[in-house]
Every structure is written in structure tokens, then in C-alpha cells.
Motif scaffolding. Structure first.
Motif, mmCIF file in Angstrom:
data_model
loop_
_atom_site.group_PDB
_atom_site.id
_atom_site.type_symbol
_atom_site.label_atom_id
_atom_site.label_comp_id
_atom_site.label_asym_id
_atom_site.label_seq_id
_atom_site.Cartn_x
_atom_site.Cartn_y
_atom_site.Cartn_z
ATOM 1 N N TYR A 163 8.141 -0.299 2.767
ATOM 2 C CA TYR A 163 7.821 -1.651 3.220
ATOM 3 C C TYR A 163 6.477 -1.657 3.929
ATOM 4 O O TYR A 163 6.121 -2.616 4.583
ATOM 5 C CB TYR A 163 8.937 -2.161 4.142
ATOM 6 C CG TYR A 163 10.241 -2.280 3.405
ATOM 7 C CD1 TYR A 163 10.602 -3.482 2.800
ATOM 8 C CD2 TYR A 163 11.064 -1.185 3.224
ATOM 9 C CE1 TYR A 163 11.770 -3.581 2.073
ATOM 10 C CE2 TYR A 163 12.219 -1.262 2.494
ATOM 11 C CZ TYR A 163 12.572 -2.471 1.924
ATOM 12 O OH TYR A 163 13.718 -2.560 1.179
ATOM 13 N N MET A 164 5.737 -0.547 3.806
ATOM 14 C CA MET A 164 4.433 -0.449 4.456
ATOM 15 C C MET A 164 3.461 -1.474 3.878
ATOM 16 O O MET A 164 3.384 -1.653 2.665
ATOM 17 C CB MET A 164 3.836 0.939 4.240
ATOM 18 C CG MET A 164 4.412 2.015 5.108
ATOM 19 S SD MET A 164 3.467 3.536 4.828
ATOM 20 C CE MET A 164 4.348 4.650 5.894
ATOM 21 N N ALA A 165 2.697 -2.088 4.759
ATOM 22 C CA ALA A 165 1.619 -2.977 4.327
ATOM 23 C C ALA A 165 0.503 -2.148 3.703
ATOM 24 O O ALA A 165 0.345 -0.968 4.029
ATOM 25 C CB ALA A 165 1.089 -3.753 5.526
ATOM 26 N N PRO A 166 -0.296 -2.758 2.814
ATOM 27 C CA PRO A 166 -1.381 -2.005 2.161
ATOM 28 C C PRO A 166 -2.312 -1.314 3.145
ATOM 29 O O PRO A 166 -2.688 -0.157 2.938
ATOM 30 C CB PRO A 166 -2.118 -3.090 1.365
ATOM 31 C CG PRO A 166 -1.092 -4.131 1.100
ATOM 32 C CD PRO A 166 -0.188 -4.132 2.302
ATOM 33 N N GLU A 167 -2.664 -2.000 4.243
ATOM 34 C CA GLU A 167 -3.601 -1.384 5.188
ATOM 35 C C GLU A 167 -2.970 -0.201 5.912
ATOM 36 O O GLU A 167 -3.647 0.744 6.301
ATOM 37 C CB GLU A 167 -4.112 -2.426 6.202
ATOM 38 C CG GLU A 167 -3.088 -2.926 7.206
ATOM 39 C CD GLU A 167 -2.205 -4.063 6.702
ATOM 40 O OE1 GLU A 167 -1.425 -4.609 7.495
ATOM 41 O OE2 GLU A 167 -2.306 -4.403 5.493
ATOM 42 N N ARG A 168 -1.638 -0.226 6.075
ATOM 43 C CA ARG A 168 -0.969 0.898 6.724
ATOM 44 C C ARG A 168 -0.948 2.102 5.790
ATOM 45 O O ARG A 168 -1.153 3.239 6.218
ATOM 46 C CB ARG A 168 0.459 0.503 7.110
ATOM 47 C CG ARG A 168 1.154 1.574 7.931
ATOM 48 C CD ARG A 168 2.554 1.142 8.325
ATOM 49 N NE ARG A 168 3.249 2.218 9.003
ATOM 50 C CZ ARG A 168 4.570 2.264 9.187
ATOM 51 N NH1 ARG A 168 5.318 1.286 8.740
ATOM 52 N NH2 ARG A 168 5.125 3.263 9.821
ATOM 53 N N ILE A 169 -0.689 1.866 4.515
ATOM 54 C CA ILE A 169 -0.708 2.968 3.542
ATOM 55 C C ILE A 169 -2.097 3.605 3.504
ATOM 56 O O ILE A 169 -2.244 4.825 3.569
ATOM 57 C CB ILE A 169 -0.315 2.455 2.143
ATOM 58 C CG1 ILE A 169 1.144 2.013 2.137
ATOM 59 C CG2 ILE A 169 -0.554 3.541 1.083
ATOM 60 C CD1 ILE A 169 1.560 1.269 0.887
ATOM 61 N N LYS A 170 -3.127 2.750 3.433
ATOM 62 C CA LYS A 170 -4.497 3.275 3.380
ATOM 63 C C LYS A 170 -4.845 4.002 4.672
ATOM 64 O O LYS A 170 -5.450 5.070 4.651
ATOM 65 C CB LYS A 170 -5.496 2.132 3.118
ATOM 66 C CG LYS A 170 -5.439 1.591 1.701
ATOM 67 C CD LYS A 170 -6.572 0.638 1.398
ATOM 68 C CE LYS A 170 -6.316 -0.720 1.997
ATOM 69 N NZ LYS A 170 -7.284 -1.739 1.514
ATOM 70 N N GLY A 171 -4.442 3.437 5.811
ATOM 71 C CA GLY A 171 -4.763 4.039 7.105
ATOM 72 C C GLY A 171 -4.075 5.362 7.310
ATOM 73 O O GLY A 171 -4.684 6.342 7.742
ATOM 74 N N GLU A 172 -2.761 5.429 6.989
ATOM 75 C CA GLU A 172 -2.027 6.673 7.219
ATOM 76 C C GLU A 172 -2.448 7.757 6.238
ATOM 77 O O GLU A 172 -2.423 8.943 6.563
ATOM 78 C CB GLU A 172 -0.521 6.412 7.140
ATOM 79 C CG GLU A 172 -0.051 5.465 8.248
ATOM 80 C CD GLU A 172 1.369 5.699 8.685
ATOM 81 O OE1 GLU A 172 1.992 6.656 8.200
ATOM 82 O OE2 GLU A 172 1.854 4.933 9.529
ATOM 83 N N SER A 173 -2.843 7.375 5.038
ATOM 84 C CA SER A 173 -3.263 8.385 4.062
ATOM 85 C C SER A 173 -4.593 9.027 4.453
ATOM 86 O O SER A 173 -4.912 10.127 4.025
ATOM 87 C CB SER A 173 -3.367 7.772 2.663
ATOM 88 O OG SER A 173 -4.401 6.804 2.625
ATOM 89 N N THR A 174 -5.372 8.332 5.291
ATOM 90 C CA THR A 174 -6.651 8.888 5.745
ATOM 91 C C THR A 174 -6.597 9.344 7.198
ATOM 92 O O THR A 174 -7.614 9.684 7.780
ATOM 93 C CB THR A 174 -7.777 7.843 5.583
ATOM 94 O OG1 THR A 174 -7.433 6.660 6.335
ATOM 95 C CG2 THR A 174 -7.977 7.465 4.120
ATOM 96 N N GLY A 175 -5.409 9.292 7.799
ATOM 97 C CA GLY A 175 -5.254 9.734 9.180
ATOM 98 C C GLY A 175 -5.681 8.707 10.212
ATOM 99 O O GLY A 175 -5.735 8.988 11.396
ATOM 100 N N ASN A 176 -5.942 7.470 9.774
ATOM 101 C CA ASN A 176 -6.350 6.405 10.694
ATOM 102 C C ASN A 176 -5.122 5.575 11.055
ATOM 103 O O ASN A 176 -4.799 4.599 10.397
ATOM 104 C CB ASN A 176 -7.424 5.529 10.030
ATOM 105 C CG ASN A 176 -7.861 4.382 10.933
ATOM 106 O OD1 ASN A 176 -7.565 4.382 12.130
ATOM 107 N ND2 ASN A 176 -8.534 3.406 10.363
ATOM 108 N N LEU A 177 -4.429 5.983 12.123
ATOM 109 C CA LEU A 177 -3.162 5.342 12.482
ATOM 110 C C LEU A 177 -3.356 4.039 13.243
ATOM 111 O O LEU A 177 -2.401 3.335 13.515
ATOM 112 C CB LEU A 177 -2.315 6.310 13.316
ATOM 113 C CG LEU A 177 -1.970 7.643 12.624
ATOM 114 C CD1 LEU A 177 -1.148 8.514 13.558
ATOM 115 C CD2 LEU A 177 -1.229 7.411 11.320
#
Length: 308
Positions: A163-177
Motif C-alpha cells: 500500500y506504499m505510495a509511489p514516493e515512498r517506494i522511490k524514497g525507500e529504494s534509494t535510502g531517502n526515508l
């Protein structure tokens, strides 16, 4: 623990089990969640702080929290027992529009309370964390603790459902929490509504080659919608306002509460008690049917085993 009479198991999560218990001194049934702790002292203190917040989060749309205690490497906390269970077990063939509106209203009010009064972002909005009882009440649970513990993409149940939002997926995949904001919960709210309306998760893992294809679809593909043949334009617009790809374009909780879909819900007579009863009966019938099918399969396998 000596005050509690253990009853049946209600469910299992990433960190432990949830059981129904009877608190003998007060004769109150509760849901007791066990969380296994293999953490350092700083994280333990964080959980204690989180439990303190849970204790103070009193609102009609938030499941009641009764207290917590530690035994060795586990923390147990006791909360209101919602006897119809979670929405992921009740949605079946899809929730009718009037019931979906009543559930959505409770979710938005609960999330707005957490944000405005407690300065909390839920971080784990999904049907599993929306509980219902046979009185027809709808309440949120599991806010904060699981969000505190799940800091990385690797620790989330991404392969099953996300249920992750797109920006959360992108942020967590790059370590930007730091990309997770209130609007990320609004996205999750929209996805949860579509799942409850359809009766199934809108990005089913079995339709993708792998988890990366699923995540790519969430980030880059078109946002899912409620089907127009089953839902009004008002309901469909409400969900679409939650599912903008750009966080800044999503509706706020205040805007959602003033949306015609929820305004209509406040003036609508919804038989939540009747719907919950029918949903529980349907679930029980399905479980009986599944057991019959399993028994039949076992019988056929046994018969095949006896054949020369």
C-alpha cells in the motif's frame, strides 16, 4: 498475564500473534497482541513511548488501548476486541457503496485525529488494520508501532501486497526515508478503498513477473479506479483524489471530509449491523465449503493410493 484467560488466536503478524483474552477482574474480552523484541535499548524506549501515545489516543475511530506489559523478550498489549475482525477478511466480493462510504468516513476521521491531535502518521493504512465489530463500528488499529519498526523496504511485506505510495517506494529504494508524509497515508487510504470495493487488492502480485514489476506499476503506471458500473461518480472521484501520483496533488483530510461522498454518507441511513452480520455469515459459509473441498481432495488422494 495472571489476570488473563487465554482464548483463541485471532491472527498472526510479522512480530507475533494476536489472541482473544478475557480480563478476569473486569470480565472484559480483549485482543492481546504479542510483539517479540530483539532490539537495542533505544528502540525499546521508542516502543514504550509509542505505547504511551497509543494509550492517550482516545477517539471513536481508534481502537481502545487498555495497557501493556513486558515478559522477558516480549511486550504484550491489550486492546479492544473488535469481534467481526478486520476488513480484509470481510470484503469478499466487494463492499457495497453505502457501506464503503461509512468505512471511509471512519478511516478519514481516525487518520485526521492522529495527525491533528497526536501528530502521528499512521504509516500502515490497509484493510488489515481497519477493524469492525458486530455493533457496526469501524476503527483503526496498529498505528505507530509497526511503522516505527519497519524502516526499510526489505522488512515490509512487499512481495504480497503493498500500500506504499509511489514516493515512498522511490524514497525507500534509494535510502531517502524522509519522503513519507501525511499524503502517503492518503494514497494508502485510496488503495484500501479500492480493495474493499472490489474485494481484491488492485495490484495482485500474481499478475506481475516479480516484485519489481509490481513496484514499477505502482510508481509509473496509471492509478487504479473504482469501476463505474458499480460505483457512483461521487465515490469514484473521492478515491481518485486520494490516488494522485504527485503527493502535493492529493486531497487533505479536511478536503476529504467535505467531499460530497462523505457529506452524503453523514445523511445516509446505512445498515452497518446488518451488513456485518451478512458478511460474517458469508465468511462462515465459505470456510465450510473450503473445508469440504479439502476433505474431498484428501479422500480422492486416499482412494488413488489404494488403487493397484
Amino acid at each position: 498475564m495472571g489476570q488473563l484467560q487465554l482464548e483463541e488466536e485471532l491472527g498472526k503478524g510479522n512480530y507475533g500473534t494476536v489472541k482473544r483474552v478475557l480480563h478476569k477482574p473486569t470480565n472484559v474480552y480483549m485482543a492481546m497482541k504479542e510483539i517479540r523484541l530483539e532490539l537495542d535499548e533505544a528502540k525499546l524506549n521508542g516502543i514504550i513511548m509509542e505505547l504511551d501515545i497509543l494509550h492517550r489516543a482516545a477517539a471513536p475511530e481508534i481502537v481502545d488501548f487498555y495497557g501493556a506489559f513486558f515478559i522477558e523478550s516480549c511486550v504484550y498489549y491489550c486492546m479492544e476486541h473488535m469481534d467481526a475482525g478486520s476488513m480484509d477478511k470481510l470484503e469478499a466480493e466487494g463492499v457495497p457503496e453505502d457501506v464503503l462510504g461509512r468505512i471511509a468516513g471512519a478511516m478519514v476521521r481516525g487518520l485526521k485525529f492522529l495527525k491533528d491531535e497526536m501528530q502521528i502518521i499512521h504509516r500502515d493504512v490497509k484493510p488489515t488494520n481497519v477493524l469492525v465489530n458486530t455493533k457496526g463500528q469501524v476503527k483503526l488499529c496498529d498505528f505507530g508501532v509497526s511503522g516505527q519498526l519497519e524502516k526499510s523496504l526489505a522488512k515490509t511485506n512487499i512481495g504480497c501486497q503493498s500500500y506504499m505510495a509511489p514516493e515512498r517506494i522511490k524514497g525507500e529504494s534509494t535510502g531517502n526515508l524522509g519522503t513519507y508524509t501525511v499524503s502517503s497515508d492518503v494514497w494508502s487510504l485510496g488503495l484500501a478503498m479500492i480493495e474493499m470495493g472490489l474485494g481484491h487488492y488492485p495490484y495482485p502480485p500474481e499478475t506481475y513477473a516479480n516484485v519489481f514489476a509490481q513496484l514499477t506499476a505502482i510508481v509509473h503506471g496509471d492509478a487504479p479506479e473504482l469501476p463505474e458500473e458499480r460505483f457512483s461518480e461521487s465515490a469514484r472521484d473521492f478515491v481518485s483524489r486520494c490516488l494522485h501520483k504527485l503527493p502535493g496533488s492529493r486531497a487533505t483530510y479536511a478536503q476529504l471530509l467535505s467531499h460530497p461522498y462523505l457529506v452524503e454518507d453523514r445523511n445516509r441511513d446505512v445498515d452497518m449491523v446488518g451488513w456485518v452480520k451478512r458478511a460474517l455469515e458469508s465468511r462462515a459459509e465459505k470456510q465450510v465449503q473450503q473445508q469440504r473441498e479439502r476433505n474431498q481432495q484428501v479422500l480422492e488422494q486416499q482412494q488413488q493410493g489404494y488403487q493397484p
